[in-house]
Design a protein around this motif. Sequence first.
Motif, mmCIF file in Angstrom:
data_model
loop_
_atom_site.group_PDB
_atom_site.id
_atom_site.type_symbol
_atom_site.label_atom_id
_atom_site.label_comp_id
_atom_site.label_asym_id
_atom_site.label_seq_id
_atom_site.Cartn_x
_atom_site.Cartn_y
_atom_site.Cartn_z
ATOM 1 N N ASP A 1 1.035 -0.976 -0.111
ATOM 2 C CA ASP A 1 0.226 0.011 -0.241
ATOM 3 C C ASP A 1 1.160 1.450 -0.433
ATOM 4 O OD1 ASP A 1 0.907 0.803 2.842
ATOM 5 O OD2 ASP A 1 -0.955 0.281 3.802
ATOM 6 N N GLU B 1 1.956 2.911 2.390
ATOM 7 C CA GLU B 1 3.167 2.915 3.070
ATOM 8 C C GLU B 1 3.791 1.573 3.702
ATOM 9 O OE1 GLU B 1 1.454 4.721 6.931
ATOM 10 O OE2 GLU B 1 0.537 6.367 5.416
ATOM 11 N N ASN B 2 3.408 0.803 3.275
ATOM 12 C CA ASN B 2 3.776 -0.358 3.737
ATOM 13 C C ASN B 2 3.655 -1.766 2.893
ATOM 14 O OD1 ASN B 2 3.009 -0.142 7.091
ATOM 15 N ND2 ASN B 2 0.922 -0.214 5.679
ATOM 16 N N GLU C 1 4.669 -5.858 1.947
ATOM 17 C CA GLU C 1 5.108 -7.726 2.484
ATOM 18 C C GLU C 1 5.502 -8.157 1.508
ATOM 19 O OE1 GLU C 1 1.552 -8.443 4.920
ATOM 20 O OE2 GLU C 1 1.750 -5.824 6.083
ATOM 21 N N GLU D 1 3.063 8.471 -1.098
ATOM 22 C CA GLU D 1 3.236 7.389 -1.178
ATOM 23 C C GLU D 1 3.308 6.921 -2.428
ATOM 24 O OE1 GLU D 1 -1.030 7.403 -0.594
ATOM 25 O OE2 GLU D 1 -1.466 7.608 1.235
ATOM 26 N N HIS E 1 6.967 5.864 -2.941
ATOM 27 C CA HIS E 1 6.810 4.788 -1.943
ATOM 28 C C HIS E 1 6.256 3.329 -3.409
ATOM 29 C CE1 HIS E 1 6.727 1.193 1.029
ATOM 30 N NE2 HIS E 1 5.480 0.875 0.640
ATOM 31 N N THR F 1 -6.633 -3.756 -0.492
ATOM 32 C CA THR F 1 -5.477 -3.582 0.660
ATOM 33 C C THR F 1 -5.582 -4.035 1.802
ATOM 34 O OG1 THR F 1 -6.694 -0.787 0.478
ATOM 35 C CG2 THR F 1 -5.417 -1.126 2.300
ATOM 36 N N THR G 1 -2.251 -5.110 3.719
ATOM 37 C CA THR G 1 -1.438 -5.826 4.934
ATOM 38 C C THR G 1 -1.418 -5.548 5.785
ATOM 39 O OG1 THR G 1 -1.449 -2.576 3.704
ATOM 40 C CG2 THR G 1 -0.136 -3.721 2.405
ATOM 41 N N GLY G 2 -0.880 -5.797 6.290
ATOM 42 C CA GLY G 2 -1.117 -6.098 7.620
ATOM 43 C C GLY G 2 -1.980 -7.584 7.836
#
Length: 140
Positions: free
Chosen positions: A13, A15-16, A18, A71, A74, A125, A127-128
Amino acid sequence: MLLPKGTVLAVVDGENFELYRNTGMESDPKLSALDVPDLDATNYSAGAKDHDKVSRFTAGGPKDRPDKLEESAHVAAVTEWLNGQVLKHQFDRLVVIADPRSLGEMRRHYHKELENALVGEIAKTLTGRRPEQLVSAVHG
């Protein structure tokens, strides 16, 4: 979509970032987390035409423009790293899971070889999330 053994999932995303690899079988995927590199988000080409607008908005104007620029940088850095991994044959098969905005930005930076390595893309989305949830989304 099926996940052949060895397929890498990039979950991104604004910011992240993985990474997971399927260490299980295609019929019974098991995602193992991979180390994620520290990326320097310096590619602002995605928002270059908006850069002047950003500087005008910083004095009490809308605050979301610089965030969107960060963003995009990134996401561009992630994509450049993924391109490099594919070109070095570190990843033969890749699934990209990213929010729609990030996925659109990533597509602008895909190398031809990365496009060839893509098994699929998911515009969500995620992530996490736990690996089992990612597998469910891929099979979804």
